[in-house]
Each structure stands twice: as structure tokens, then as C-alpha cells.
Design a protein around this motif. Structure first.
Motif, PDB file in Angstrom:
ATOM      1  N   GLY A 102     -21.715  -9.348  11.270  1.00 24.08           N
ATOM      2  CA  GLY A 102     -22.319  -8.058  10.620  1.00 24.08           C
ATOM      3  C   GLY A 102     -21.904  -6.903  11.443  1.00 24.08           C
ATOM      4  N   LEU A 103     -22.019  -6.937  12.761  1.00 29.26           N
ATOM      5  CA  LEU A 103     -21.482  -5.764  13.692  1.00 29.26           C
ATOM      6  C   LEU A 103     -20.019  -5.407  13.571  1.00 29.26           C
ATOM      7  N   VAL A 145     -15.643  -1.424   8.685  1.00 26.11           N
ATOM      8  CA  VAL A 145     -15.885  -0.435   7.552  1.00 26.11           C
ATOM      9  C   VAL A 145     -15.660   0.938   8.083  1.00 26.11           C
ATOM     10  N   THR A 146     -16.471   1.204   9.182  1.00 27.89           N
ATOM     11  CA  THR A 146     -16.689   2.559   9.532  1.00 27.89           C
ATOM     12  C   THR A 146     -15.496   3.270  10.138  1.00 27.89           C
ATOM     13  N   ARG A 174     -18.242  -6.499  10.856  1.00 26.92           N
ATOM     14  CA  ARG A 174     -17.775  -5.896   9.752  1.00 26.92           C
ATOM     15  C   ARG A 174     -18.016  -4.323   9.491  1.00 26.92           C
ATOM     16  N   SER A 175     -19.362  -3.911   9.972  1.00 24.37           N
ATOM     17  CA  SER A 175     -19.559  -2.608  10.244  1.00 24.37           C
ATOM     18  C   SER A 175     -18.711  -1.778  10.899  1.00 24.37           C
ATOM     19  N   GLU A 176     -18.275  -2.225  11.857  1.00 27.20           N
ATOM     20  CA  GLU A 176     -17.378  -1.447  12.923  1.00 27.20           C
ATOM     21  C   GLU A 176     -16.005  -1.322  12.013  1.00 27.20           C
TER      22      GLU A 176
END
Length: 295
Positions: free
Chosen positions: A23-24, A30-31, A26-28
Motif C-alpha cells: 500500500g505504501l 500514485v502521488t 502504491r501510494s508513492e
């Protein structure tokens, strides 16, 4: 519940969940890819093949040869008019010395320093992933950008080449003929090699990013080091050191257009990128895991 059972529970609670790590990442991703700066960099990279293709088209004489200055410019440029697929190779050769590594340097240099500059780094470290996993996620994101940026250049060049020039069987550097499908496969392989060639720059940028709390300073330093190494790689008096510069074998991807493929410089390039990744990745880890985070 016994103390042993409590210890097991506490250990399980402290251990980061692998799904959280994904999830981390994926978040990176996307950001990073939602930032206007990232989109602007990809837009500039996509524009380079368009400009090169239009310039070659304008300079093409009636006999299908490039006009003034036809013997100069990036590799493969004289073959573009005969086969638009060569625009992919030309665009990658044109962007690899500066545009691609500069874009990677901006993204990697901002990875940690940008978070510190924005005051969000402390909040990221509150999560259970820890500094090592955060650093790995940042580097994986930088490498994902390397791949996406390279594919953007290749895809833009292929589209422009198909619109402005004929497509079909092509002639390798060795003079042999290969099918268009084979050429397309080699173009994809070249794009992957070019992306891997930027691994050293990404690791260097990440290391620089751990040294400062200013995203702009980290990006400028990384790009400055990149330019310096490129200049040093052109000075004849430094020929003994040049094989150890991360940029020295970048253009060896052209050997994939030989028949048979000449692997020596390609392997040296990938080994060199692995070495730079190991050295600067370890330096970034050592710095980041012992750093006093105040922002």
C-alpha cells in the motif's frame, strides 16, 4: 495470558504487514505520477521525438535522404526516413545523455528531501513500515519512473515515426535485414535497457535526497553531478577513469541492433549500474536510518 504470549502479540503487532508495504508503494506511485511536475517532465520527454521527427521530415530531400547536416546528430537518424521505427532508436539516443537522466534526477532527488521540505516525512515514519521500507518504496518509485519515462519516449517516437515515415523490414547496423516484428521487439528491449541504465542515477539522486531537507537543493545537486560526470566522460585525459562513470556505456544499447547482438558493452553497462545502485543505495540507507528527522 502469559508473558510469552504477550511478547508474541507485541512482536506481531510491531512487524509491518506486507500488504501495508504494498500500500505504501502504491501510494508513492500514485502521488508521484499525479504531480504536475512529473506530468510536465513526461510531456517534455514525449515532445522530443515529435520535434526530431518533424525536423527530419522537413530536412528530407526528394531522394529520401536527410538534407543539411545529414551526417550529424544522434545515431540512426539517417535511417529514419527509410523506416519510422528508427525514430525510436534516434529519440532514445537523443534523450538519454541529458533529458531522461535529468528527469530521473529530479524525481529521485525530491524523494526524501521533498517530504522533509513539505513537513510530511515525520508522518510517513510514524507508520509501521519503518525507514528501510520507506526508502525501498522511494527507490522503486524512482525506477518505475525510469521505465515509464523511457516507454513514453519510445511510444511517442513510434507514433510519430508511423505517421511521418514508412514502416517495414529494417536493416541492422551489421547490414542484415530483419522483420518489422523483430525490430519492434528489439525496440522494446532497447527501451528496457535504457530504463535499467538509469538505475545508477536514481540511486545517486536518492542518496543526495537523504543529505538535505531542501527538495530544490537535492534536485539541483543531482542534476549538477549528472552534468559534471557527462563532461568528465568527454575529456580524453581521463580515459582511464571513464569506464567507471555511470554514463560511459549508456549508448551501448545500439549494439542490440547488431546481428548477432554484441553483448560486451551491454553487460558492462548493466554491471556498472548494479554497482552504483549498491554503493549509493547502501549510502542512502546508512544515512537515512541514522538521520535525525526533524521535519
Amino acid at each position: 495470558m502469559s508473558r510469552a504470549d504477550l511478547a508474541v502479540v507485541d512482536t506481531a503487532a510491531a512487524r509491518p504487514n506486507p500488504l501495508w508495504s504494498l500500500g505504501l508503494l502504491r501510494s508513492e506511485l500514485v502521488t508521484t505520477f499525479r504531480r504536475w511536475r512529473t506530468l510536465a517532465l513526461l510531456g517534455v520527454l514525449a515532445a522530443v521525438p515529435i520535434l526530431v521527427g518533424i525536423a527530419v521530415r522537413i530536412e528530407t530531400r526528394g531522394d529520401g535522404q536527410v538534407g543539411r547536416g545529414g551526417g550529424e546528430g544522434p545515431a540512426f537518424i539517417t535511417q529514419v526516413t527509410n523506416n519510422g521505427l528508427f525514430l525510436v532508436f534516434t529519440a532514445l539516443a537523443a534523450t538519454l545523455p541529458f533529458f531522461l537522466p535529468m528527469a530521473v534526477g529530479v524525481v529521485a532527488g525530491d524523494a526524501i528531501a521533498g517530504e522533509a521540505d513539505a513537513g510530511t516525512l515525520r508522518y510517513l515514519l510514524v507508520a509501521p513500515a519503518g525507514r528501510t521500507r520507506l526508502l525501498l518504496s522511494k527507490y522503486a518509485t524512482a525506477m518505475a519512473f525510469c521505465l515509464v519515462a523511457t516507454l513514453v519516449v519510445a511510444a511517442s517516437a513510434l507514433a510519430v515515426g508511423a505517421l511521418l515515415f514508412p514502416l517495414g523490414d529494417l536493416t541492422t547496423i551489421s547490414g542484415t535485414r530483419i522483420s518489422f516484428a523483430d525490430g519492434l521487439g528489439r525496440a522494446l528491449l532497447i527501451a528496457l535497457v535504457v530504463a535499467a541504465s538509469l538505475a545508477g542515477v536514481a540511486a545517486l539522486g536518492l542518496f543526495v535526497s537523504t543529505l538535505t531537507n531542501s527538495g530544490i537543493a537535492a534536485m539541483a545537486t543531482t542534476v549538477g553531478l549528472l552534468i559534471t560526470v557527462q563532461i568528465l566522460d568527454q575529456i580524453p585525459q581521463l580515459h582511464a577513469l571513464q569506464p567507471y562513470f555511470f554514463s560511459h556505456y549508456w549508448l551501448s544499447f545500439a549494439d542490440l541492433m547488431r546481428d548477432p547482438v554484441y553483448w560486451d558493452d551491454l553487460v558492462k553497462n548493466l554491471e556498472l549500474q548494479a554497482l552504483y545502485t549498491a554503493v549509493f543505495g547502501s549510502a542512502a540507507w546508512a544515512r537515512f536510518t541514522t538521520r535525525d528527522i526533524t521535519a
